[in-house]
Design an enzyme around this catalytic site. Structure first.
Site, mmCIF file in Angstrom:
data_model
loop_
_atom_site.group_PDB
_atom_site.id
_atom_site.type_symbol
_atom_site.label_atom_id
_atom_site.label_comp_id
_atom_site.label_asym_id
_atom_site.label_seq_id
_atom_site.Cartn_x
_atom_site.Cartn_y
_atom_site.Cartn_z
ATOM 1 N N LYS A 76 0.848 -1.196 0.000
ATOM 2 C CA LYS A 76 0.000 0.000 0.000
ATOM 3 C C LYS A 76 0.886 1.249 0.000
ATOM 4 O O LYS A 76 1.913 1.291 0.690
ATOM 5 C CB LYS A 76 -0.881 -0.018 1.259
ATOM 6 C CG LYS A 76 -1.944 1.084 1.312
ATOM 7 C CD LYS A 76 -2.811 0.947 2.578
ATOM 8 C CE LYS A 76 -3.963 1.951 2.595
ATOM 9 N NZ LYS A 76 -4.814 1.789 3.800
ATOM 10 N N SER A 151 -9.850 1.625 2.758
ATOM 11 C CA SER A 151 -8.937 2.378 1.924
ATOM 12 C C SER A 151 -7.868 1.537 1.245
ATOM 13 O O SER A 151 -7.277 1.966 0.262
ATOM 14 C CB SER A 151 -8.245 3.438 2.772
ATOM 15 O OG SER A 151 -7.378 2.823 3.715
ATOM 16 N N SER A 175 -10.168 -0.552 7.045
ATOM 17 C CA SER A 175 -9.513 -0.407 5.738
ATOM 18 C C SER A 175 -8.769 -1.629 5.223
ATOM 19 O O SER A 175 -8.344 -1.653 4.075
ATOM 20 C CB SER A 175 -8.545 0.774 5.767
ATOM 21 O OG SER A 175 -9.255 1.973 5.670
#
Ligand SMILES: [Mg+2]
Ligand SMILES: [Zn+2]
Lengths: 485, 494, 95
Positions: A76, A151, A175
């Protein structure tokens, strides 16, 4: 070599150790598949050529004692990676190149893994659909025009689409678990303090936690044991004895007491989700565990609490993005003008909205009514869990109140977007570990996840429960590679 | 060193019909003496090249986190003990949020609701007696960087070397009533912290600066007036000037029937006036909240007791001891204890003088001759050209009659060059006092013989002439004869 | 609960994010619906509840007073938007 990307992390590690395949083969395989996956928009930055170099280097001098020997991995874009652009999905960090490495990614590279690239995410991890990224929305490999959740949407999409064998995300209010649920993958949010926050772009410091995302529970356990470490550079990192989660993984959960919290049967929850949850309860029983009805009376207050605490911390954490030291700067006539334009142009709408909420709830005259109130309710929510854990070993809930929705479906209604995290948020407020595992499909054929919530530091237990259930469920993700031309 | 001067009474501002009292409270920012910063491992040295003592944490790079320096915590607690204050075993770090170019995080980590040190007090020695000043609290916080506005016409330059350096903010109660008390208070704080080694108190380098809260009220009134805060004043003189100006400004407003706005003001040292800092006004809402990157700071009883047991003797106690043990006057004791280096020097002199010592003589030499030389040469006592050891020898030489006080002054001059041993000077230059009664007798016999007539006049009652004979004897001995012996023998012979 | 445009302007000032009239209106709408939902907390009585600031089950650890960072000025300034080898540079501050 086309089947390389179909292999799980555990298989890849095994095959590399047995010299059946080389790190170069594996790395090439994932690079090739990633390169064809532009339509998913999972990557913000790729680091393919240097990944290939590293793989070749590994093969020349392999170290098979490592836990992730020559395994390529995309992460990420919230983790700072030395000399590789790190954006947090924001324009304001466009072109920011850290000179340092986050502790979590450092742990990964120290075990022999190789960085493939940086994965898309909601801007500063604020979002539940990966639609707030400055670098565009991410597609869910399950279906076109479907959000992957957020997210950590790029991470979920990349694992589900087999662009990376495994990955890491961050979870502030769901997330990791919500996108895992939306993409038919496994995601673990560890106990607060298990993984260092050093070098991770902060969203809400008291809630943020990094965690693994994988295709199966065993892979997830292996990555968790790599990333979790006590770190003196993070004052909230906790020094406790960490397990070798993958080695100690067991499907024997006979006699475990699993709590079923009645408050998670929220108003307006589709029958489909309720049925799915009931099925989950049956799986647990089939594994020899016992289910017990419990009450977490303050559940419905978790989301409002979260939408005070998280924006408040974020409004302060994001004050450093002011155009002075790094990142985007707008032209301004004087310092204040520069600040206001930089932050207005550099942050997207959702981030601005949350900064505003956070600023408001902390501002003079409102602190007690909102921020202090929220901290008190947070205490009540934690007490609920403490109380429940006197009776049960873990708690089973759905991960999300629905399956993945269409891109654009909820962008105009922030509250309905926030409701996505209704089942995941209480866990962050209480600092507990929780895992989402895929457990079935809804009527549209989209995956749905079940969440197992553990006691603090009890990752092994929830991994074991997940592992046992996974066997019974035998979920198959239906991916048809629609995006590959 | 205290310049205790004329008897000081109340400080009042007089107008036609009214007398006004000035009420002052101070927020002193004292830089903690430590090698590294409060929450990062970069150096704190003064005067380094710009931005060379800045870590990723100090410049607030994404993902950077604070880790607290144990020594700074100890320094704050020690200072608290020195201020006779309550040490809070649990304290909390908060974020004070505001935007400024030299504040890289966009917030300062400080302590708001739960400071590390609670209420305490310090005693001031004022000319008209002692006065107690209450301490409200002491908390730990980060310093900001430095904005430089005059290097470039369009831009401001930022140096973050100071960013993150530990500060102790010491907040007084509004107990101060005059510029002189403010001066004494700052000097006392500085003295205590220098004794403790917690702050060097160097105001030129910005290690000690203060926000000065000033209000006025008619004499006898019990209520406080509206106060103004004069930010960041970095010398005692400026503090005094700022208070003087500000108090008069407020009195003028009241006299004109106008009201005083509670505001932040700046002291312009060139114009000698305070003025409103409008730019600060809209940022007044600091949105304090507990820093989620840190946990509450908890210290145990053992931790605090260990520090308590190792607190050195502080100025008030030392003063008391000097008076009791050395029979010094309070005035003398004050002069010697107010600066730790002076006290150290004095105590070393005392130690080196040995058993048969003359305390008064030592004090006089330190506060007289030595201070004069230091003043002239603009030196600190730690840089004294004459060591405590050699000064002690000199004082002993006077005390045991080896040299006279007058010769001692000559010797002292010679000692200044390279800290020479006075004993050696006496030997080399043959300055030893003539103390052999026989030799002096011969000398006096000759003088009486040469001045027969004067001797007779003396015997007839012209006693003034005694001095003449002493002078002649001294002169004849080249100034070395022991004056006491001269006196005795002359009396006998005349 | 109603957040008006004046409040939006005030918090936009505090958070140093400029918003034009149109954006301010949109924000006011969004924030009002979010705060409607947040107001649910008022149902709870919390007078005797200790606020929870951190869930980390540990105490604050203290580090020793050692200088470990060297001079990394070049690294620190490298990412800054305006070029200068010694300083960060910002538009003039008006006092
Ligand atoms: Mg102040
Ligand atoms: Zn302060």
């Amino acid at each position: 070599m086309s089947d390389i990307t179909k292999q799980s992390l555990t298989e890849l590690v095994e095959n590399i150790k047995n010299k059946k395949i080389s790190s170069t083969d594996v790395t090439k395989g994932f690079i090739e598949r990633s390169e064809k996956s532009g339509e998913l928009n999972a990557y913000i930055t790729d680091d393919f050529s240097s990944a290939l170099d590293k793989a070749k280097k590994f093969d020349q001098k392999p170290n098979f004692n490592l836990k992730l020997p020559g395994i390529p991995m995309a992460v990420k874009d919230l983790f700072c990676t030395k000399n590789v652009k790190t954006t947090a999905g924001s324009k304001i960090l466009n072109n920011f190149v850290p000179t340092y490495e986050s502790t979590v990614t450092k742990n990964i590279w120290n075990e022999g893994a190789i960085l493939l690239g940086k994965l898309n995410c909601d801007e500063f991890a604020m979002g539940s659909s990966n639609e707030t990224s400055f670098f565009g929305n991410v597609q869910n490999p399950i279906d076109k025009n479907l959000v992957p959740g957020g997210s950590s949407g790029g991470s979920a999409s990349a694992v589900a689409g087999q662009l990376t064998p495994i990955t890491i995300g961050t979870d502030t209010g769901g997330s990791i678990r919500q996108p895992a649920s939306f993409t038919g993958t496994v995601g673990l949010k560890p106990t607060y303090g298990s993984c260092s926050r050093y070098g991770i772009v902060a969203f809400a410091s008291s809630l943020d936690q990094a965690g693994p995302m994988a295709q199966n529970v065993k892979d997830c356990a292996l990555l968790q044991e790599v990333i979790s470490s006590y770190d003196p550079k993070d004052s909230t990192s906790i020094d406790f004895k960490r397990n070798e989660y993958s080695k100690e993984l067991s499907n024997n959960i006979k006699g475990k007491k699993i709590g079923i919290p009645k408050e998670y049967r929220v108003d307006g929850m589709p029958k489909e989700i309720d049925d799915f949850w009931q099925k989950g309860i049956q799986y647990v029983k089939d594994c020899g565990a016992e289910t017990i009805d419990i009450s977490l009376p303050h559940t419905s207050y978790a989301l409002p609490t979260y939408y005070i605490v998280a924006p408040a911390e974020a409004s302060s954490n994001l004050a450093r993005y002011d155009g002075v030291k790094y990142g985007f700067r707008a032209r301004g006539e004087n310092l204040i003008d520069m600040y206001e334009k930089t932050r207005s142009e550099g942050f997207g709408a959702e981030v601005q909205r949350r900064i505003m909420i956070g600023t408001y709830v902390l501002s003079s005259g409102y602190y007690d009514a909102y921020y202090l109130k929220a901290q008190k309710v947070r205490k009540l929510i934690k007490n609920d869990f403490d109380e429940a854990y006197k009776k049960v070993d873990a708690i089973l809930t759905p991960s999300t109140p629905s399956s993945a929705f269409k891109i654009g479906e909820k962008t105009n209604d922030p509250v309905s977007m926030y409701l996505n995290d209704i089942f995941t948020v209480p866990v962050n407020l209480a600092g507990l570990p929780a895992i989402s595992i895929p457990a079935g499909h809804d009527s549209k054929g989209y995956p749905l996840g079940l969440q197992i919530i553990g006691k603090a530091f009890d990752e092994q237990n929830i991994l074991n429960i997940a592992f046992a259930m996974e066997e019974k469920i035998s979920f198959k993700n239906q991916i048809n590679d629609w995006w590959i031309k | 060193m205290d310049k205790v001067s004329k008897k000081n009474s109340e400080y009042l501002i007089n107008r036609k019909d009214n007398q006004y009292e000035v009420v002052i409270g101070l927020e002193v920012h004292a830089q903690v003496l430590s090698e590294s910063k409060l929450f990062s491992t970069s150096a704190t040295k003064f005067g380094a090249e710009p931005n060379t003592q800045v870590s990723l944490v100090d410049a607030a790079f994404p993902g950077m986190l604070p880790v607290i320096n144990e020594f700074c915590v100890k320094q704050a607690i020690k200072t608290g003990i020195g201020l006779n204050a309550k040490i809070n075993k649990r304290s909390v770090f908060d974020r004070k949020n505001y935007f400024y170019a030299d504040l890289p995080q966009g917030y300062q980590i400080s302590q708001f609701k739960d400071p590390i040190v609670g209420e305490g007090k310090v005693i001031l020695d004022m000319p008209d007696g002692q006065k107690e000043i209450g301490i409200e609290r002491l908390h730990l916080e980060q310093d900001a960087g430095k904005s430089i506005h005059d290097l470039d016409p369009q831009n401001t330059f930022v140096d973050l070397n100071r960013s993150g350096v530990a500060l102790m903010e010491i907040v007084s109660k509004p107990d101060l009533r005059s510029p002189d008390e403010v001066s004494a208070y700052i000097k006392k704080l500085r003295s205590i912290m220098r004794y403790l080694g917690t702050c060097d108190g160097n105001m030129q380098e910005g290690s000690l600066r203060a926000d000065v809260n000033v209000s006025v009220r008619t004499k006898g009134s019990k209520e406080f007036g509206t106060r103004c805060e004069i930010k960041n004043v970095n010398s005692i003189k400026f503090m005094q000037m700022a208070i003087e100006y500000e108090a008069n400004r407020q009195v003028d407003l009241i006299e004109e029937g106008k009201s005083i706005d509670q505001e932040t003001r700046l002291f312009d040292t060139k114009k000698n006036e305070t003025r409103s800092m409008r730019s600060k006004e809209d940022a007044h809402d600091y949105r304090y909240f507990p820093d989620p990157d840190l946990l509450p700071l908890e210290v145990s009883d053992e931790f605090v007791n260990e520090l308590k047991n190792n607190i050195p003797e502080l100025p008030d106690d030392k003063k008391k001891r000097f008076i009791d043990e050395f029979k010094l006057s309070p005035y003398e004791a004050n002069i010697l204890v107010s600066d730790i280096d002076t006290a150290k020097y004095f105590e070393e002199v005392v130690a080196k003088m040995g058993k048969n010592k003359d305390m008064k003589l030592a004090v006089n030499w330190i506060t007289g001759e030595l201070f004069a030389v230091l003043n002239n040469k603009n030196l600190e006592i730690s840089q004294s050209p004459v060591s405590a050891k050699n000064l002690a020898i000199l004082v002993n030489l006077i005390k045991n009659g080896t040299i006279s006080g007058k010769i001692a002054k000559t010797i002292f001059e010679l000692m200044l060059d390279g800290d020479k041993d006075p004993q050696k000077i006496v030997e080399e230059k043959g300055l030893k006092q003539q103390s052999d009664p026989k030799a002096i007798e011969i000398l006096i016999d000759k003088i009486i013989n040469d001045n027969r007539e004067k001797a007779i006049e003396y015997k007839q009652g012209k006693e003034k002439l005694f001095g003449f004979f002493v002078g002649q004897a001294m002169k004849a001995s080249g100034g070395k004869a022991n004056p006491q012996l001269i006196n005795e023998i002359l009396k006998k012979k005349l | 609960m109603s957040i008006d445009l004046k409040t939006i302007k005030h918090i936009s000032k505090l958070s140093r994010i400029s918003v034009d009239e149109q954006r301010a209106k949109k924000l006011a709408g969004d924030l009002n619906s979010i705060f409607d939902f947040i107001e649910k907390l008022n149902e709870l009585k919390t007078d005797n509840v200790e606020p929870l600031t951190s869930v980390a089950e540990t105490t604050l650890k203290l580090r020793s007073d050692e200088v470990k960072s060297e001079n990394i000025r070049e690294q620190i300034i490298k990412n800054s938007p305006q070029d200068n080898k010694d300083y960060f540079v910002v538009p003039k501050v008006i006092e």
